[in-house]
Design an enzyme around this catalytic site. Sequence first.
Site: not given
Length: 445
Positions: A47, A250, A267, A357, A368, A391, A395, A412, A414
Site C-alpha cells: 500500500d 547508467h 551525472d 553514446h 531526454h 556531453e 570510457y 564525462r 556535460e
Amino acid sequence: MLPAPLPRPEPISNAEYRARREALMSQLPADSAVLLPGAGMVTRSRDSDYPFRQNSDLHYLTGFAEPDALLLLLPGRSEGESVLFCQDRDPSLEAWNGIRLGAEGVVREHGVDQSFENAERDERLEALLDGRTGLYLMLGDAEAMALADDIRGRLASRARRGARPPQRYIDLAPLLHEMRLIKSEGELALMRHAARISAMAHRRAMLAARPGLAEYHLQAELEHEFRWHGSSGPAYASIVGGGANACVLHYIENNAPLRDGELVLIDAGAEFDLYAGDITRTFPVAGRFSDAQRDLYEVVLTAQQQAVAAVRPGVTLAELHEGVVRDLTAGLIRLGLLAGDIEARIEDESYKRFYLHSTSHWLGLDVHDVGDYRTEGKPRPLVPGMVLTVEPGLYVPDAEDIAQPYRGIGIRIEDDVVVTAEGHEVLTDGVPKQVAEIEALMVNE
C-alpha cells in the site's frame, strides 16, 4: 550555517497554459478532439506508492498536479474548448491524502473552460466526443487507446439512434512535441533555476568528496541540496560512479567506496516544477588529478568546450557530434590509446570502444525531452529556444592491451545549453570543469 534557499522563480501562468492549448487547437480540424490522460499513482510495494509526478504532456497544457486527470480539447465548442476531468472530492480520502481541488477548484485555479469529476467521466465523454470525426491522442499510450476504444465502441452501439463515433485516431505527438521543443521565456526561467540548483549540488559534492566515503554519501549531498532549494528531487536516478564504475554509462547502484587516486563521475540534476537539470562532472576523489587522469580529462574537456562553442542557430546535433568524435579520436591517438590516422579511425569506428553514446539530447520537462532530431530525412537545424545537453565522454576498459595508467578511467563532462538568436547560453556554468578550478575548489576551499 546553512545557506539561504534560492528565491523561487515565477511559475508558468494560466495565461501561458491557455495560449498553449489554443496554439495546439489552431492546428486541428474543427470537428476533431484531443484526448490526453494524465498520470496515475504507481504502487511501490503493497500500500505504498511512488511519489506522484504528472504526465509531462498534460502538465505542459494545464499545469494540473493531481493524479487521474483527463484533458479534452474540443475546437469550436461553444460551451468551452478545454475540459479537464479530475478526482472526485472525498472528505474521507482527503483526510488521509490531502485536499483535492474538485471541478470548481480546477476551473478557478487552472483556468480551463470546464471541469467535471471522474464520477461523471464516462457519461460526459460520450456526449463530448459524439460527432468528433478525428481523435488526436498519443498512439503509443495504452491507457489512452483503451479509453478511446471504449468510448468509440459505446458510441458505435448507439449509431442507429444518431450517435456519431470518431472515425479515426491521429497521433498527437508530432504536433504537441514540436511545441514542447521550443521553450518559452517562462520555461527558460524554470530551467535556469533547475540548472542553478543542480550546479550548487555538484559543487557541494566536490567539496564533500574524500577517500573513505562511499558513492552514496555524495548522492546524499547532491539530493540534500536539491531539496533544500525547493526542487522536488532528482530529475532522474543520480549516477555517482567511482573508479571503474564511471565506465558504466547508467550506473546507479552508488554503493561502492571512494578510493584515493581514483576519479568519481557524477551525472545528476534537479527537477524544478517538472523541468530537468542535467549535469555531469568528473573529478578526483582526493582533489588532485594524476598525470594520466589529467591528460585524458583534457581530451574530453577540449571536445566539450569546442562543441559548446559551436552551438548556434543553423547547426545540427549531428555536426556537434561529428566535431566531438574528431576531437576525441585525435586525443586518443595522441595518448596512444588508438594508433594511425584520424580519418581511418573515424571511418572504422574504432573510437567507439571508448565513446559509446551521442553527444547531445533535448532537455525540458523530460530529461531526454521530446522533439524529432531529424526533419524531412535530414538532421534538423538548431533554432532559438531549443535546449540541449553537450556531453562527450571517454570510457577506457580495464583491459590488458590498454596502458596501465589509463585502465578503468571513465570521464564525462556535460552542460545544459540554450540556443539563442546570437548563439547560445550555458545554463550550468556555475560548477567548475577546468582542472585548475576543480583542484582549487576541492583542495583550497
